[in-house]
Design an enzyme around this catalytic site. Structure first.
Site, mmCIF file in Angstrom:
data_model
loop_
_atom_site.group_PDB
_atom_site.id
_atom_site.type_symbol
_atom_site.label_atom_id
_atom_site.label_comp_id
_atom_site.label_asym_id
_atom_site.label_seq_id
_atom_site.Cartn_x
_atom_site.Cartn_y
_atom_site.Cartn_z
ATOM 1 N N HIS A 244 -14.625 -3.734 8.736
ATOM 2 C CA HIS A 244 -13.894 -2.728 7.629
ATOM 3 C C HIS A 244 -13.173 -4.596 6.050
ATOM 4 O O HIS A 244 -13.143 -4.325 5.029
ATOM 5 C CB HIS A 244 -11.865 -3.051 7.091
ATOM 6 C CG HIS A 244 -12.026 -2.067 8.785
ATOM 7 N ND1 HIS A 244 -11.790 -1.119 8.610
ATOM 8 C CD2 HIS A 244 -11.386 -2.136 9.338
ATOM 9 C CE1 HIS A 244 -11.382 0.004 9.864
ATOM 10 N NE2 HIS A 244 -10.950 -0.694 10.596
ATOM 11 N N LYS B 29 0.602 -1.365 -0.388
ATOM 12 C CA LYS B 29 0.057 -0.011 -0.119
ATOM 13 C C LYS B 29 1.122 1.286 -0.079
ATOM 14 O O LYS B 29 0.140 2.024 -0.496
ATOM 15 C CB LYS B 29 -0.977 0.189 1.213
ATOM 16 C CG LYS B 29 -1.867 -1.359 1.117
ATOM 17 C CD LYS B 29 -3.132 -0.526 2.470
ATOM 18 C CE LYS B 29 -3.944 -1.858 2.721
ATOM 19 N NZ LYS B 29 -5.052 -2.319 1.969
ATOM 20 N N ARG C 60 -7.110 -7.757 -9.393
ATOM 21 C CA ARG C 60 -7.970 -8.881 -9.790
ATOM 22 C C ARG C 60 -9.643 -8.767 -9.780
ATOM 23 O O ARG C 60 -9.607 -7.749 -9.948
ATOM 24 C CB ARG C 60 -8.060 -9.516 -8.228
ATOM 25 C CG ARG C 60 -7.796 -8.593 -7.104
ATOM 26 C CD ARG C 60 -9.043 -9.847 -6.248
ATOM 27 N NE ARG C 60 -7.950 -9.317 -4.972
ATOM 28 C CZ ARG C 60 -9.470 -8.532 -3.903
ATOM 29 N NH1 ARG C 60 -10.633 -9.110 -4.796
ATOM 30 N NH2 ARG C 60 -9.537 -8.033 -3.510
ATOM 31 N N GLU D 70 -2.370 7.383 8.133
ATOM 32 C CA GLU D 70 -2.857 7.804 7.138
ATOM 33 C C GLU D 70 -4.555 8.201 8.281
ATOM 34 O O GLU D 70 -4.748 7.841 9.329
ATOM 35 C CB GLU D 70 -3.513 7.456 5.971
ATOM 36 C CG GLU D 70 -4.490 5.823 6.107
ATOM 37 C CD GLU D 70 -5.125 5.566 4.447
ATOM 38 O OE1 GLU D 70 -3.675 5.744 3.611
ATOM 39 O OE2 GLU D 70 -5.727 5.374 4.761
#
Ligand code: ADP
Ligand code: ADP
Ligand code: MG
Length: 669
Positions: free
Chosen positions: A237, A118, A299, A202
């Site tokens: 999540h 990420k 994907r 973040e």
């Protein structure tokens, strides 16, 4: 250009079935690979041929690159489709296919690598001009440094594993004082789940909406987007309901997001189907200056059917066409949205027990058939939901001219879906589709957590009506097996309850029926009419505690579809909720009661992955004792009270059965 001659599907379940369907339509030979647990699975039956690749655990079968490539070579497979999960985002797998001269139906290994972490992915797309969530995604990992970064970003912040996926290793932090503990636990989770403890920090976006863009690229430099999907209804999540288009989306914002997604794909030389995930700040509705790149999934995505519904395209067909070298058959301007589509993920889990995964035999599985209602599943009645893989039973997708109609159609479909066996979230999904705020388009990723009570995700009491129906069904089953007269007392009675306390009462007959309701004993009394009574059928009543009663006429007029016989008794399904009613077996005693409730038991079938205590050790109430893993999820077992570890009867690495006693505590009182 010629279509690929054949495809090996390096996956299982629902997505393997879905890929086989398209491949067959395109005239391709379909080759399945399967583990020991899946020998009789639907996808194995559907494929033209199927090959055994190893024991049930994924690392011994579906994650074995060597075995899968070996089967592909032996069977002369022209291509390999990885589906999602498993090896789909492993660059080594794409490389191994290339080395073996087999077409990998997916992006080049370099694109998988570029988007795999990420932090690197964020840096890369930022350079391409795509907005990213403000935060620190650099190499430094010292706690003090990261806390300094968090202070600068401003709370709340989100700590994420750079190698993360599936919502693991992700921690929201509200204030500076909690930062260090959260960092430690995120790093620990990341190290154990991904073998890489590195994190990024973040800004936690407020009123977050998860909006992702489906992209498609070919080998000839064409990149388009197939609009957005809104996946904001999440738990831990993880997506629960997805839809397209996103409520509140404007053509202007769609164009800006679509362009950003296409730029991100171009930046890594993308080929095939991919998804660029963004988080949007929804405090003031969707605004073109308030969305940020989160990650790219290289994907096909679980929720791709909603995009197929609104575009009329078959994304798996497009994947095959692109993989065989064809150019995309359309440009951006040829694409349009038709209507609205919503998908619900039907999981084997118990919303009344904090969504604990549930396993076992599917005694009944039945979906309604409707216009523009699609059900993607990999199981059928009689199959077993095992602890080894994802707990998803099916995806139910509704398409209609408007969002309102699509949600109504989905709610109706879920209301008419029958599952008996493992517990499921079907009633919960239906309530979600009907929730007024969600219907009105007012929701964000916190919606489910804020509304658990209203959505019925809390422990319910016993369903009395289900018990009455269940008892009558048990009697009915006896009627079939033996005879009405035997139960009426005119003949040789052989009912399992015969030796209980039946007695005559003014000509009528009362009989005690001890039954087990979800494992708990309930002493039911059944009253039979006097022999020879003309209305005998209508007058059988079922009661207990003197306060509940039911008549056979209620039973006869009930939905018989929801009364499902099992090897033990019957499962009664009412409004999606299951109640197990069985003849009570006095030898089936619950061991936990004998241990004063201080036994810590496995909450489900699974694998014991960690044990944190030793015999003799003192523990505090709530302390984590062990972790059981099932269906890709980890569940911590905690101490029910302060005490001392008396006995441990399992060791890490062991498979444990649901209800197995793992640890016994000696407690103070
Ligand atoms: P997606 O992002 O495609 O919606 P999720 O984020 O819900 O998928 O899934 C988390 C991970 O689990 C992903 O890597 C996904 O590929 C994988 N996964 C989800 N469902 C299945 C399934 N039924 N079989 C195999 N893998 C799955
Ligand atoms: P994964 O690889 O586990 O899918 P993601 O980065 O896609 O990880 O994040 C998963 C989910 O976490 C998102 O769908 C979103 O709901 C939430 N999330 C991620 N980043 C943020 C953020 N900065 N602010 C708020 N929520 C976020
Ligand atoms: Mg994600």
């Amino acid at each position: 250009m010629a279509m690929l001659e054949s495809v090996l599907i390096a996956n299982r379940g629902e997505i393997a079935c879905r890929i086989i369907r398209t491949a067959r339509r395109l005239g391709m030979r379909t080759i399945a690979v399967h583990s020991e647990a899946d020998a009789g699975a639907l996808f194995v039956q559907m494929a033209d041929e199927s090959h055994f690749i190893g024991p049930a655990p994924a690392r011994d079968s579906y994650l074995r690159i060597d075995k899968i490539i070996e089967v592909a070579k032996r069977t002369g497979a022209a291509s390999i489709h990885p589906g999602y999960g498993f090896l789909s985002e492993r660059a080594e797998f794409a490389e191994a296919c290339a080395e073996a001269g087999i077409v990998f139906v997916g992006p080049p290994a370099s694109a998988i690598n570029a988007m795999g972490l990420k932090d690197a992915a964020k840096a890369l797309v930022q350079q391409a001009g795509v907005p990213v969530v403000p935060g620190y995604h650099g190499a430094q990992q010292a706690p003090d440094f990261l806390r300094g970064q968090a202070d600068e970003i401003g709370y709340p912040v989100l700590i994420k594993a750079v190698a993360g996926g599936g919502g693991k290793g992700m921690k929201r932090v509200e204030r500076a004082a909690d930062f260090e503990a959260a960092l430690e636990s995120a790093q620990r989770e990341a190290a154990s789940a991904f073998g890489d403890p590195r994190v990024l920090v973040e800004k936690y976006v407020l009123s977050p909406r998860h909006i992702e863009i489906q992209v498609f690229a070919d080998r000839h430099g064409n990149v388009v987007h197939l609009f957005e999907r809104d996946c904001s209804l999440q738990r831990r999540h993880q997506k629960v309901i997805e839809e397209a288009p996103a409520p509140g989306m404007t053509p202007e914002m769609r164009a800006v997001m679509g362009k950003a997604a296409v730029e991100a794909a171009r930046a890594v030389g993308y080929v095939g189907a991919g998804t660029v995930e963004f988080i949007a700040d929804g405090r003031e509705g969707l605004r073109p200056d308030r969305f940020y790149f989160m990650e790219m999934n290289t994907r096909l995505q679980v929720e791709h059917p909603v995009t197929e519904a609104i575009t009329g395209l078959d994304l798996v067909e497009l994947q095959f066409r692109v993989a065989s070298g064809e150019a995309l058959p359309f440009g951006q301007d040829d694409l349009a949205i038709t209507g609205h589509a919503v998908e619900a993920r039907l999981y084997a889990e118990d919303p009344e027990k904090e969504f604990l995964p549930s396993t076992g035999k599917l005694w009944a599985l039945d979906f309604p058939e409707r216009e523009e209602l699609r059900v993607d599943t990999g199981v059928q009645t009689g199959d077993e939901v095992t602890p080894f893989y994802d707990p998803m039973i099916a995806k139910v997708i509704a398409h209609a001219p408007t969002r309102e109609e699509a949600l109504a159609k989905l709610a109706d479909a879920l209301g008419n879906t029958l599952v008996a066996g493992p517990k499921t979230n079907v009633a919960f999904l239906k309530k979600l589709c009907e929730a007024p705020e969600f219907r009105a388009g007012r929701f964000d990723t916190g919606f489910i957590d804020r509304n658990l009570d209203a959505l019925g995700a809390v422990a319910h009491g016993m369903d009395a009506e289900a018990v009455r129906l269940g008892v009558l069904k048990l009697i009915d089953m006896e009627f079939d097996a033996r005879s009405y007269h035997a139960l009426m007392g005119n003949g040789s009675a052989t009912s399992p309850w015969d030796d209980s306390d039946g007695f005559q009462l003014a000509g009528a007959r009362r009989q005690g029926f001890p039954v087990a309701v979800d494992g708990e004993r309930v002493d039911v009394v059944v009253q039979w009419p006097a022999p020879g009574d003309a209305h005998a059928d209508e007058e059988v009543t079922v009661s207990w505690n003197g306060d509940a009663s039911g008549m056979i006429s209620d039973y006869l007029s009930s939905d018989m579809r929801g009364l499902v016989p099992t090897d033990e008794g019957v499962i009664v399904v009412r409004d999606g909720r299951q109640t197990r009613v069985a003849p009570y077996d006095p030898f089936d005693v619950d061991l936990a009661h004998l241990n004063g409730g201080n036994a810590v038991k496995a909450p489900m079938h699974g694998k014991l992955v960690a044990l944190f205590v030793k015999p003799g050790e003192r523990v505090e109430k709530g302390q984590r004792l062990a972790i059981v893993e099932a269906m890709k999820m980890e569940h911590a077992l905690v101490a029910p009270a302060d005490g001392e570890v008396e006995e441990i009867s399992a060791e890490p690495g062991m498979q444990v059965a649901e209800g197995a006693r793992l640890i016994v505590l000696r407690t103070e009182e």
